[in-house]
Design a protein around this motif. Structure first.
Motif, PDB file in Angstrom:
ATOM      1  N   SER A 151      92.399  82.026 -72.026  1.00 20.19           N
ATOM      2  CA  SER A 151      91.542  80.934 -71.330  1.00 20.19           C
ATOM      3  C   SER A 151      90.323  80.454 -71.940  1.00 20.19           C
ATOM      4  O   SER A 151      89.949  81.481 -72.846  1.00 20.19           O
ATOM      5  CB  SER A 151      90.983  81.689 -69.826  1.00 20.19           C
ATOM      6  OG  SER A 151      90.162  82.686 -70.522  1.00 20.19           O
ATOM      7  N   LYS A 152      89.708  79.325 -71.832  1.00 18.10           N
ATOM      8  CA  LYS A 152      88.743  78.634 -72.490  1.00 18.10           C
ATOM      9  C   LYS A 152      87.572  79.529 -72.419  1.00 18.10           C
ATOM     10  O   LYS A 152      86.939  79.730 -73.437  1.00 18.10           O
ATOM     11  CB  LYS A 152      88.523  77.139 -72.246  1.00 18.10           C
ATOM     12  CG  LYS A 152      88.423  76.964 -70.686  1.00 18.10           C
ATOM     13  CD  LYS A 152      88.469  75.447 -70.404  1.00 18.10           C
ATOM     14  CE  LYS A 152      88.580  75.231 -68.875  1.00 18.10           C
ATOM     15  NZ  LYS A 152      89.769  75.826 -68.310  1.00 18.10           N
ATOM     16  N   HIS A 153      87.085  80.187 -71.265  1.00 21.02           N
ATOM     17  CA  HIS A 153      86.037  80.853 -70.964  1.00 21.02           C
ATOM     18  C   HIS A 153      86.203  82.196 -71.956  1.00 21.02           C
ATOM     19  O   HIS A 153      84.956  82.810 -72.271  1.00 21.02           O
ATOM     20  CB  HIS A 153      85.461  80.925 -69.571  1.00 21.02           C
ATOM     21  CG  HIS A 153      86.515  81.812 -68.762  1.00 21.02           C
ATOM     22  ND1 HIS A 153      87.758  81.443 -68.233  1.00 21.02           N
ATOM     23  CD2 HIS A 153      86.468  83.038 -68.574  1.00 21.02           C
ATOM     24  CE1 HIS A 153      88.254  82.545 -67.648  1.00 21.02           C
ATOM     25  NE2 HIS A 153      87.422  83.530 -67.744  1.00 21.02           N
ATOM     26  N   ALA A 154      87.095  82.686 -71.741  1.00 20.13           N
ATOM     27  CA  ALA A 154      87.524  83.856 -72.608  1.00 20.13           C
ATOM     28  C   ALA A 154      87.087  83.951 -74.000  1.00 20.13           C
ATOM     29  O   ALA A 154      86.532  84.745 -74.556  1.00 20.13           O
ATOM     30  CB  ALA A 154      88.819  84.602 -72.336  1.00 20.13           C
ATOM     31  N   ALA A 155      87.645  82.691 -74.565  1.00 20.97           N
ATOM     32  CA  ALA A 155      87.584  82.544 -75.812  1.00 20.97           C
ATOM     33  C   ALA A 155      85.782  82.197 -76.217  1.00 20.97           C
ATOM     34  O   ALA A 155      85.488  82.922 -77.227  1.00 20.97           O
ATOM     35  CB  ALA A 155      88.354  81.417 -76.614  1.00 20.97           C
ATOM     36  N   PHE A 194      80.189  79.341 -68.997  1.00 13.49           N
ATOM     37  CA  PHE A 194      81.043  78.315 -69.674  1.00 13.49           C
ATOM     38  C   PHE A 194      81.013  77.030 -69.029  1.00 13.49           C
ATOM     39  O   PHE A 194      80.678  76.050 -69.682  1.00 13.49           O
ATOM     40  CB  PHE A 194      82.351  78.761 -69.868  1.00 13.49           C
ATOM     41  CG  PHE A 194      83.118  77.727 -70.555  1.00 13.49           C
ATOM     42  CD1 PHE A 194      83.241  77.755 -72.077  1.00 13.49           C
ATOM     43  CD2 PHE A 194      84.063  76.874 -70.000  1.00 13.49           C
ATOM     44  CE1 PHE A 194      83.955  77.026 -72.725  1.00 13.49           C
ATOM     45  CE2 PHE A 194      84.854  76.068 -70.538  1.00 13.49           C
ATOM     46  CZ  PHE A 194      84.966  76.117 -71.829  1.00 13.49           C
ATOM     47  N   ALA A 195      81.086  76.979 -67.661  1.00  9.84           N
ATOM     48  CA  ALA A 195      80.999  75.597 -66.830  1.00  9.84           C
ATOM     49  C   ALA A 195      79.552  75.139 -66.901  1.00  9.84           C
ATOM     50  O   ALA A 195      79.542  73.820 -67.006  1.00  9.84           O
ATOM     51  CB  ALA A 195      81.246  75.829 -65.485  1.00  9.84           C
ATOM     52  N   ALA A 196      78.526  75.726 -67.400  1.00  9.84           N
ATOM     53  CA  ALA A 196      77.161  75.241 -67.363  1.00  9.84           C
ATOM     54  C   ALA A 196      76.689  74.547 -68.774  1.00  9.84           C
ATOM     55  O   ALA A 196      75.985  74.007 -68.882  1.00  9.84           O
ATOM     56  CB  ALA A 196      76.020  76.292 -67.150  1.00  9.84           C
ATOM     57  N   LEU A 197      77.980  74.755 -69.770  1.00 13.36           N
ATOM     58  CA  LEU A 197      77.727  74.088 -71.183  1.00 13.36           C
ATOM     59  C   LEU A 197      77.565  72.737 -71.050  1.00 13.36           C
ATOM     60  O   LEU A 197      78.221  72.053 -70.007  1.00 13.36           O
ATOM     61  CB  LEU A 197      78.621  74.783 -72.010  1.00 13.36           C
ATOM     62  CG  LEU A 197      78.772  76.247 -72.458  1.00 13.36           C
ATOM     63  CD1 LEU A 197      80.288  76.398 -73.323  1.00 13.36           C
ATOM     64  CD2 LEU A 197      77.606  76.655 -73.246  1.00 13.36           C
ATOM     65  N   ASP A 198      77.000  72.095 -72.065  1.00 19.02           N
ATOM     66  CA  ASP A 198      76.957  70.796 -72.197  1.00 19.02           C
ATOM     67  C   ASP A 198      78.402  70.247 -72.382  1.00 19.02           C
ATOM     68  O   ASP A 198      79.283  70.867 -73.082  1.00 19.02           O
ATOM     69  CB  ASP A 198      76.299  70.410 -73.380  1.00 19.02           C
ATOM     70  CG  ASP A 198      76.196  68.839 -73.874  1.00 19.02           C
ATOM     71  OD1 ASP A 198      77.059  68.351 -74.562  1.00 19.02           O
ATOM     72  OD2 ASP A 198      75.269  68.274 -73.229  1.00 19.02           O
TER      73      ASP A 198
END
Length: 328
Positions: A151-155, A194-198
């Protein structure tokens, strides 16, 4: 981006070359002594005054002599310095000592981790770090699972552990959740952060995860359908893990047959410049109160008679290594 690790470049290359010696020391019960020797060699090649990101010159490395004694660090002479200069010199010495202690700790942890990774090999483990997983797949048709995309947030979380853990602890305290039950909160925190990143940074992580997965799938397909790797680093990992891999197999053979079993193997070892090495793994013991396997029971004759005999055989197989035989 993946964590580059504590050591890179020539520093990492040097430590990789010390792994066989450290492994032999662990097996022989003198790991602390070997660690001290390795740390001393490290500082000879990479002085603490050299920035950790800076590589030493070729001339410096060529001039290193591990047998030469190290000069003691000169203490500042307070009577010959102004109070300010003396305080500055003392502070410099303290910082140097702090860096030495820190780097020695890094070396110790790196070698210990590498040893565990190389030697803790479960024959049933199908993870990517098991050098025998391809062999098991070819023998049984099982055990080599297609890699799943992370998963992208896990990475992203792997590179931002401290921030995620700090926010997780804050929420746990706020919600009165036990510190032993943080997994769910940590997962939510990582997703939200992760969702709050640019968006551009988020897209970069998504692309990195995708590319990493594509590379893993390519390797999996090559492993599953191609020949066993003959790369020196892969062969070295298999050599280091051979005892852990073969011991339970020999134990099962003995249980199934009622016999005793010994595996003897040898050949060029990449980590030692291709010099010949041999090892033996034994299963089954003598009867009586003091039980011994073949290697221990016949240790004297094994070393005096069998090792030279098998060594002669290896020299006939690898004639280019005629005078480079050694045993761990």
């Amino acid at each position: 981006m993946p964590n580059p690790g504590a050591f890179q470049g020539l520093r990492k290359e040097f430590l990789v070359g010390q792994k066989p010696e450290y492994a032999a020391a662990v097996a022989g019960g003198y790991a602390k002594d070997a660690l001290a020797v390795i740390q001393r060699r490290f500082f000879k090649r990479f002085p603490i005054a050299l920035a950790h990101e800076e590589e030493p010159t070729t001339e410096h490395l060529a001039a290193v002599n591990d047998e030469e004694p190290e000069p003691d660090e000169e203490l500042p002479n307070e009577s010959e310095m102004t109070p300010e200069k003396y305080a500055e010199a003392v502070e410099g010495l303290e910082e140097r000592q702090r860096l030495i202690v820190y780097r020695k700790g890094q070396i110790k942890r790196w070698l210990a981790y590498q040893y565990m990774k190389d030697h803790d090999i479960d024959p049933k483990d199908t993870g990517a770090d098991n050098p025998y997983r391809v062999l098991l797949h070819k023998l049984t048709g099982k055990g080599l699972k297609r890699p799943r995309q992370k998963s992208k947030h896990a990475a992203w979380r792997r590179m931002h552990t401290s921030e995620v853990d700090e926010e997780t602890r804050r929420r746990a305290e706020q919600q009165g959740v036990s510190m032993t039950k943080l997994a769910g909160i940590r997962e939510r925190v990582a997703k939200e952060m992760f969702a709050a990143l640019d968006p551009s940074e988020r897209d970069e992580w998504i692309q990195n995860v995708k590319e990493e997965h594509e590379e893993a799938v390519k390797k999996w397909e090559a492993d599953a359908n191609g020949p066993l790797s003959t790369a020196p680093e892969d062969r070295q990992r298999c050599i280091l893990g051979l005892t852990q891999f073969i011991q339970p197999i020999l134990d099962m053979v003995c249980e199934a047959t009622g016999w005793k079993a010994t595996l003897v193997a040898g050949g060029p070892e990449p980590a030692h410049g291709g010099r010949l090495n041999m090892l033996s793994v034994h299963s089954g013991t003598t009867s009586g109160d003091v039980k011994m396997n073949f290697g221990r029971c016949e240790q004297a004759r094994y070393k005096k008679q069998f090792v030279p005999l098998y060594g002669d055989f290896l020299r006939k197989c690898y004639s280019e290594f005629l005078n480079t035989f050694f045993i761990h």
